[in-house]
Design a protein around this motif. Structure first.
Motif, PDB file in Angstrom:
ATOM      1  N   LYS A  41       0.854  -1.192   0.000  1.00 25.51           N
ATOM      2  CA  LYS A  41       0.000   0.000   0.000  1.00 25.51           C
ATOM      3  C   LYS A  41       0.885   1.235   0.000  1.00 25.51           C
ATOM      4  O   LYS A  41       1.864   1.306   0.739  1.00 25.51           O
ATOM      5  CB  LYS A  41      -0.858  -0.006   1.264  1.00 25.51           C
ATOM      6  CG  LYS A  41      -1.699   1.226   1.429  1.00 25.51           C
ATOM      7  CD  LYS A  41      -2.471   1.176   2.739  1.00 25.51           C
ATOM      8  CE  LYS A  41      -3.281   2.450   2.883  1.00 25.51           C
ATOM      9  NZ  LYS A  41      -4.151   2.397   4.042  1.00 25.51           N
ATOM     10  N   GLY A  42       0.537   2.208  -0.839  1.00 20.72           N
ATOM     11  CA  GLY A  42       1.300   3.443  -0.860  1.00 20.72           C
ATOM     12  C   GLY A  42       0.656   4.489  -1.736  1.00 20.72           C
ATOM     13  O   GLY A  42      -0.397   4.276  -2.340  1.00 20.72           O
ATOM     14  N   THR A  82      -5.994  -2.252  -6.305  1.00 20.12           N
ATOM     15  CA  THR A  82      -6.747  -1.019  -6.506  1.00 20.12           C
ATOM     16  C   THR A  82      -5.710   0.043  -6.853  1.00 20.12           C
ATOM     17  O   THR A  82      -4.560  -0.026  -6.404  1.00 20.12           O
ATOM     18  CB  THR A  82      -7.546  -0.556  -5.260  1.00 20.12           C
ATOM     19  OG1 THR A  82      -6.629  -0.283  -4.202  1.00 20.12           O
ATOM     20  CG2 THR A  82      -8.553  -1.593  -4.813  1.00 20.12           C
ATOM     21  N   SER A  83      -6.092   1.004  -7.674  1.00 23.11           N
ATOM     22  CA  SER A  83      -5.187   2.102  -8.006  1.00 23.11           C
ATOM     23  C   SER A  83      -6.009   3.262  -8.557  1.00 23.11           C
ATOM     24  O   SER A  83      -6.874   3.050  -9.408  1.00 23.11           O
ATOM     25  CB  SER A  83      -4.150   1.678  -9.044  1.00 23.11           C
ATOM     26  OG  SER A  83      -3.282   2.759  -9.344  1.00 23.11           O
ATOM     27  N   THR A  84      -5.709   4.462  -8.075  1.00 22.49           N
ATOM     28  CA  THR A  84      -6.411   5.643  -8.576  1.00 22.49           C
ATOM     29  C   THR A  84      -5.916   6.063  -9.952  1.00 22.49           C
ATOM     30  O   THR A  84      -6.568   6.879 -10.611  1.00 22.49           O
ATOM     31  CB  THR A  84      -6.277   6.827  -7.598  1.00 22.49           C
ATOM     32  OG1 THR A  84      -4.887   7.116  -7.408  1.00 22.49           O
ATOM     33  CG2 THR A  84      -6.929   6.504  -6.252  1.00 22.49           C
ATOM     34  N   GLY A 159      -1.107   9.572  -7.027  1.00 17.68           N
ATOM     35  CA  GLY A 159      -2.050   8.464  -6.970  1.00 17.68           C
ATOM     36  C   GLY A 159      -1.833   7.603  -5.748  1.00 17.68           C
ATOM     37  O   GLY A 159      -0.816   7.726  -5.052  1.00 17.68           O
ATOM     38  N   ASN A 160      -2.808   6.756  -5.483  1.00 23.39           N
ATOM     39  CA  ASN A 160      -2.757   5.786  -4.390  1.00 23.39           C
ATOM     40  C   ASN A 160      -2.961   4.402  -4.989  1.00 23.39           C
ATOM     41  O   ASN A 160      -3.692   4.252  -5.967  1.00 23.39           O
ATOM     42  CB  ASN A 160      -3.867   6.054  -3.371  1.00 23.39           C
ATOM     43  CG  ASN A 160      -3.733   7.416  -2.743  1.00 23.39           C
ATOM     44  OD1 ASN A 160      -2.722   7.734  -2.158  1.00 23.39           O
ATOM     45  ND2 ASN A 160      -4.761   8.232  -2.892  1.00 23.39           N
ATOM     46  N   PHE A 161      -2.343   3.389  -4.372  1.00 25.10           N
ATOM     47  CA  PHE A 161      -2.480   2.031  -4.887  1.00 25.10           C
ATOM     48  C   PHE A 161      -2.382   1.014  -3.761  1.00 25.10           C
ATOM     49  O   PHE A 161      -1.867   1.312  -2.678  1.00 25.10           O
ATOM     50  CB  PHE A 161      -1.412   1.742  -5.953  1.00 25.10           C
ATOM     51  CG  PHE A 161      -0.015   1.745  -5.393  1.00 25.10           C
ATOM     52  CD1 PHE A 161       0.600   0.555  -5.016  1.00 25.10           C
ATOM     53  CD2 PHE A 161       0.687   2.925  -5.240  1.00 25.10           C
ATOM     54  CE1 PHE A 161       1.884   0.560  -4.488  1.00 25.10           C
ATOM     55  CE2 PHE A 161       1.961   2.943  -4.718  1.00 25.10           C
ATOM     56  CZ  PHE A 161       2.563   1.752  -4.345  1.00 25.10           C
TER      57      PHE A 161
END
Length: 184
Positions: A41-42, A82-84, A159-161
């Motif tokens: 996660k990051g 998941t990823s933005t 982004g976040n993922f």
């Protein structure tokens, strides 16, 4: 697992990891991250000091020595995530400076706000045209050293993922990302 970025090209792209996770006594950060969150996660920011900003996370197929492996029989790569922002799965060949001139086979992964499992068959992996060294996919698949999840694009992109699973085609759907190190 390891992270990489564009710093060697003068870039300033960076990851932000959860602040409640620290590296273990051996300096391994990803093991504790996976234990704490059940995956990687990051968030990321693509910097503006390099014309083609990038960064990513990945793993070596055989060992830290980046030996070549024949992954043809994987049939492709599966991923639960998941990823933005959209990103790519890139197959790093052994001695990629010589073999592909860094124009590795890759495939696009679409952004997804909800946990998604996808299979990416080898037919979806392509080299870009107009640069690097073109190598047949059959040859490239016999000399893969690393699998990388790469974020690239315009400077300033954030982004976040969350990556919860990576495997050979058809094997995702309930397993979690491994943090075990092959001691061979």
């Amino acid at each position: 697992w390891a992270s990489y970025d564009d710093a060697n090209n003068g870039g300033t792209s960076s990851f932000t990891w959860p602040s409640d996770v620290e590296a273990d006594a051996n300096g391994n950060f990803f093991g504790p991250l996976i234990v704490a969150y059940g995956g990687i996660k990051g968030s990321f920011t693509l910097g503006d000091s390099y014309d083609y900003p990038f960064l990513g996370v990945g793993f070596n197929v055989v060992s830290k020595n980046e030996e070549a492996a024949d992954i043809t029989n994987w049939g492709g790569v599966c991923l639960t995530y998941t990823s933005t922002k959209a990103f790519s799965i890139e197959l790093g060949t052994y001695n990629e400076a010589r073999s592909t001139a860094y124009n590795n086979y890759k495939t696009a992964v679409p952004a997804s706000a909800t946990k998604t499992t996808m299979n990416f068959p080898w037919t979806s992996f392509k080299q870009e045209s107009g640069w690097g060294k073109i190598v047949s996919q059959a040859t490239a698949l016999t000399e893969i050293a690393a699998v990388r999840l790469k974020f690239s694009g315009t400077a300033g992109t954030t982004g976040n993922f969350f990556i919860s699973e990576v495997g050979s085609s058809g094997t995702c759907g309930g397993n979690s990302v491994s943090h075990e190190v092959d001691r061979k």
